[in-house]
Write a protein that holds these residues in place. Structure first.
Motif, PDB file in Angstrom:
ATOM      1  N   UNK A 144       0.678  -1.193   0.063  1.00 33.08           N
ATOM      2  CA  UNK A 144      -0.020   0.020   0.079  1.00 33.08           C
ATOM      3  C   UNK A 144       0.745   1.302   0.083  1.00 33.08           C
ATOM      4  N   UNK A 145       2.030   1.229   0.593  1.00 30.19           N
ATOM      5  CA  UNK A 145       2.727   2.351   0.662  1.00 30.19           C
ATOM      6  C   UNK A 145       3.532   2.490  -0.617  1.00 30.19           C
ATOM      7  N   UNK A 146       3.781   1.692  -1.315  1.00 30.58           N
ATOM      8  CA  UNK A 146       4.431   1.608  -2.707  1.00 30.58           C
ATOM      9  C   UNK A 146       3.352   2.249  -3.537  1.00 30.58           C
ATOM     10  N   UNK A 147       2.211   1.623  -3.382  1.00 31.77           N
ATOM     11  CA  UNK A 147       1.144   2.367  -4.388  1.00 31.77           C
ATOM     12  C   UNK A 147       1.058   3.771  -4.238  1.00 31.77           C
ATOM     13  N   UNK A 148       1.077   4.213  -2.878  1.00 31.14           N
ATOM     14  CA  UNK A 148       0.904   5.519  -2.629  1.00 31.14           C
ATOM     15  C   UNK A 148       2.228   6.541  -3.082  1.00 31.14           C
ATOM     16  N   UNK A 149       3.405   5.920  -2.944  1.00 32.10           N
ATOM     17  CA  UNK A 149       4.311   6.493  -3.499  1.00 32.10           C
ATOM     18  C   UNK A 149       4.470   6.868  -5.097  1.00 32.10           C
ATOM     19  N   UNK A 150       3.986   5.628  -5.941  1.00 33.97           N
ATOM     20  CA  UNK A 150       3.826   5.948  -7.142  1.00 33.97           C
ATOM     21  C   UNK A 150       2.735   6.723  -7.641  1.00 33.97           C
ATOM     22  N   UNK A 151       1.591   6.867  -6.797  1.00 37.27           N
ATOM     23  CA  UNK A 151       0.564   7.804  -6.941  1.00 37.27           C
ATOM     24  C   UNK A 151       0.996   9.361  -6.919  1.00 37.27           C
ATOM     25  N   UNK A 152       1.956   9.650  -5.860  1.00 36.15           N
ATOM     26  CA  UNK A 152       2.678  10.810  -5.936  1.00 36.15           C
ATOM     27  C   UNK A 152       3.723  11.100  -7.031  1.00 36.15           C
ATOM     28  N   UNK A 164      -5.756   6.459 -14.102  1.00 32.46           N
ATOM     29  CA  UNK A 164      -5.402   5.405 -13.060  1.00 32.46           C
ATOM     30  C   UNK A 164      -5.781   4.071 -13.626  1.00 32.46           C
ATOM     31  N   UNK A 165      -4.941   3.192 -13.647  1.00 35.65           N
ATOM     32  CA  UNK A 165      -5.350   1.805 -14.085  1.00 35.65           C
ATOM     33  C   UNK A 165      -5.443   0.814 -12.995  1.00 35.65           C
ATOM     34  N   UNK A 166      -6.526   0.439 -12.501  1.00 41.43           N
ATOM     35  CA  UNK A 166      -6.773  -0.476 -11.599  1.00 41.43           C
ATOM     36  C   UNK A 166      -5.808  -0.144 -10.291  1.00 41.43           C
ATOM     37  N   UNK A 167      -6.111   0.995  -9.644  1.00 41.71           N
ATOM     38  CA  UNK A 167      -5.051   1.435  -8.612  1.00 41.71           C
ATOM     39  C   UNK A 167      -5.458   0.477  -7.268  1.00 41.71           C
ATOM     40  N   UNK A 168      -6.514  -0.127  -7.007  1.00 37.61           N
ATOM     41  CA  UNK A 168      -6.823  -0.821  -6.034  1.00 37.61           C
ATOM     42  C   UNK A 168      -6.751  -2.335  -5.840  1.00 37.61           C
ATOM     43  N   UNK A 169      -6.550  -2.866  -7.176  1.00 38.22           N
ATOM     44  CA  UNK A 169      -6.574  -4.157  -7.516  1.00 38.22           C
ATOM     45  C   UNK A 169      -5.481  -5.149  -6.855  1.00 38.22           C
ATOM     46  N   UNK A 170      -4.400  -4.740  -6.606  1.00 36.13           N
ATOM     47  CA  UNK A 170      -3.248  -5.597  -5.929  1.00 36.13           C
ATOM     48  C   UNK A 170      -2.844  -5.079  -4.716  1.00 36.13           C
ATOM     49  N   UNK A 171      -4.020  -4.228  -3.981  1.00 33.58           N
ATOM     50  CA  UNK A 171      -3.781  -3.754  -2.788  1.00 33.58           C
ATOM     51  C   UNK A 171      -4.589  -4.669  -1.604  1.00 33.58           C
ATOM     52  N   UNK A 172      -4.148  -5.015  -0.556  1.00 37.48           N
ATOM     53  CA  UNK A 172      -4.836  -5.610   0.500  1.00 37.48           C
ATOM     54  C   UNK A 172      -6.173  -4.812   0.774  1.00 37.48           C
ATOM     55  N   UNK A 175      -5.874  -1.808   2.958  1.00 38.12           N
ATOM     56  CA  UNK A 175      -5.292  -0.448   2.411  1.00 38.12           C
ATOM     57  C   UNK A 175      -6.287   0.012   1.434  1.00 38.12           C
ATOM     58  N   UNK A 176      -7.245  -0.433   0.744  1.00 38.22           N
ATOM     59  CA  UNK A 176      -7.679   0.211  -0.238  1.00 38.22           C
ATOM     60  C   UNK A 176      -8.538   1.447   0.106  1.00 38.22           C
ATOM     61  N   UNK A 177      -9.081   1.457   1.413  1.00 40.62           N
ATOM     62  CA  UNK A 177      -9.720   2.710   1.937  1.00 40.62           C
ATOM     63  C   UNK A 177      -8.818   3.768   1.809  1.00 40.62           C
ATOM     64  N   UNK A 198     -11.260   0.405 -13.921  1.00 37.05           N
ATOM     65  CA  UNK A 198     -11.137  -0.366 -12.712  1.00 37.05           C
ATOM     66  C   UNK A 198     -12.275  -1.593 -12.877  1.00 37.05           C
ATOM     67  N   UNK A 199     -11.556  -2.755 -12.341  1.00 41.90           N
ATOM     68  CA  UNK A 199     -12.817  -3.817 -11.992  1.00 41.90           C
ATOM     69  C   UNK A 199     -13.463  -3.548 -10.594  1.00 41.90           C
ATOM     70  N   UNK A 200     -12.785  -2.859  -9.822  1.00 36.70           N
ATOM     71  CA  UNK A 200     -13.325  -2.615  -8.397  1.00 36.70           C
ATOM     72  C   UNK A 200     -14.433  -1.739  -8.094  1.00 36.70           C
ATOM     73  N   UNK A 201     -15.687  -2.236  -8.251  1.00 34.22           N
ATOM     74  CA  UNK A 201     -16.817  -1.255  -8.072  1.00 34.22           C
ATOM     75  C   UNK A 201     -16.778  -0.348  -6.912  1.00 34.22           C
ATOM     76  N   UNK A 202     -16.383  -1.094  -5.912  1.00 39.74           N
ATOM     77  CA  UNK A 202     -16.429  -0.213  -4.707  1.00 39.74           C
ATOM     78  C   UNK A 202     -15.676   1.107  -4.734  1.00 39.74           C
ATOM     79  N   UNK A 203     -14.429   0.950  -5.485  1.00 40.43           N
ATOM     80  CA  UNK A 203     -13.402   1.842  -5.371  1.00 40.43           C
ATOM     81  C   UNK A 203     -14.031   3.152  -6.706  1.00 40.43           C
TER      82      UNK A 203
END
Length: 265
Positions: A144-152, A164-172, A175-177, A198-203
Motif C-alpha cells: 500500500x505504501x509503494x502504491x501511494x509513492x507511485x501515485x505521488x 489510474x489503471x486498477x489502482x486498488x487491484x493489487x492492494x490488501x 489498504x484500499x480505503x 477499474x474492476x473494483x466497483x467499490x472504488x
C-alpha cells in the motif's frame, strides 16, 4: 468551459477486428470518470489511446485541445499510474527519489530540478503519508505504501489529468480505503481531473462522479447510482451490492453475480 478530455466517433481495430466502436465521451474539468466493463470490452485499449500509445482507426481524442501524443510531450498535462508497477525490490532508489522521477516529463531526464518542483515533491510526500519514510529504499515499503509513492510520482509533474489503471487491484483490502482517500484528497488539493479504469466497483463508486460502461461500444454514461441494475448484471456480471443496487433476478437459475474486482483485462 470545454471538456478537458473529448472523444469523438472513436473506433479502433486490431487486424480487422473491432475493439472500440463509435465512442463519444467528454470528461469535464475537475470531475472523475470511472470506466468499467467486461474482459475484452476495450478498457485497456481506450487507456492506451488516451496515452498516445495507439492511434485511432477512426475518430479523434483531444486532451486540453491536443491529441494525446502532443499532450504527453507537454509533460504537465497527463499523469499515469499503471496497473502493474515495476518490481521495486532491486531498486536502490529511495521513496523521495522515486517520486522525483515524476518530474522527468516536465523538466527532462538530464536537467536539474527547479527548487519549486523539489519543494512540491516534499509536499506530496506529506500528503500521501510518506514523509517520514522518504529516505527509505522503496523496496522496504509495504504494498500500500509503494502504491501511494507511485501515485505521488504520477502527480509530481502537476498534471491536469490523472489516469489510474486498477489502482486498488493489487492492494490488501485493509489498504484500499487509504488509497481511495489519498486519491480523493489529491484530486481536491490539486484540482485534478481523473479517469479511473477499474474492476473494483467499490472504488469506482466511492471516487467517480460519473461512470462509463464500455463493451466495444459505450453502453452507459451517467452517475454511478443511476446505472440500471439489469444492465450491470447482464453485461458486466458485477457486484451489484457494491453499487447499492441490491439483488437482481436475472431469470437464469443458478447464476450468481461475480465480483468484477476479481477479474482482469
Amino acid at each position: 468551459m470545454p471538456p478537458l478530455v473529448e472523444i469523438q466517433h472513436l473506433e479502433f481495430s486490431y487486424d480487422g477486428q473491432t475493439v472500440l466502436r463509435d465512442i463519444d465521451l467528454a470528461v469535464e474539468q475537475g470531475t472523475t470518470l470511472g470506466v468499467i466493463g467486461p474482459n475484452g470490452g476495450g478498457k485497456t485499449t481506450l487507456m492506451r489511446l488516451l496515452l498516445g500509445l495507439l492511434t485511432p482507426t477512426q475518430g479523434a481524442i483531444h486532451i486540453n485541445g491536443l491529441p494525446p501524443t502532443q499532450a504527453i510531450l507537454r509533460g504537465n498535462l497527463i499523469g499515469y499510474l499503471p496497473q502493474h508497477l515495476p518490481q521495486v525490490q532491486p531498486f536502490p532508489l529511495t521513496v523521495r527519489q522515486v517520486v522525483r522521477l515524476g518530474l522527468a516529463g516536465k523538466t527532462g531526464l538530464l536537467r536539474r530540478y527547479h527548487r519549486a518542483d523539489l519543494d512540491f515533491v516534499e509536499t506530496l510526500l506529506q500528503r500521501v503519508g510518506l514523509a517520514e519514510m522518504a529516505d527509505k529504499r522503496i523496496g522496504a515499503l509495504s504494498g500500500g505504501q509503494i502504491q501511494r509513492a507511485f501515485i505521488a510520482k504520477a502527480v509530481a509533474g502537476r498534471p491536469r489529468l490523472l489516469i489510474l489503471d486498477e489502482p486498488t487491484t493489487a492492494i490488501d483490502r485493509s489498504m484500499r480505503h487509504r488509497i481511495i482517500e489519498t486519491i480523493q484528497q489529491l484530486k481536491a488539493d490539486l484540482d485534478l481531473t481523473i479517469i479511473l479504469i477499474s474492476h473494483d466497483l467499490r472504488a469506482v463508486t466511492a471516487i467517480a462522479d460519473r461512470i462509463a460502461c464500455l463493451n466495444v461500444s459505450l453502453h452507459y454514461h451517467d452517475v454511478p447510482q443511476h446505472i440500471p441494475a439489469e444492465l450491470a448484471y447482464d453485461m458486466f456480471a458485477c457486484d451489484l451490492e457494491a453499487m447499492g443496487l441490491g439483488h437482481v433476478h436475472s431469470g437464469r437459475a443458478g447464476v450468481t453475480p461475480l465480483n468484477i474486482s476479481e477479474k482482469h483485462d
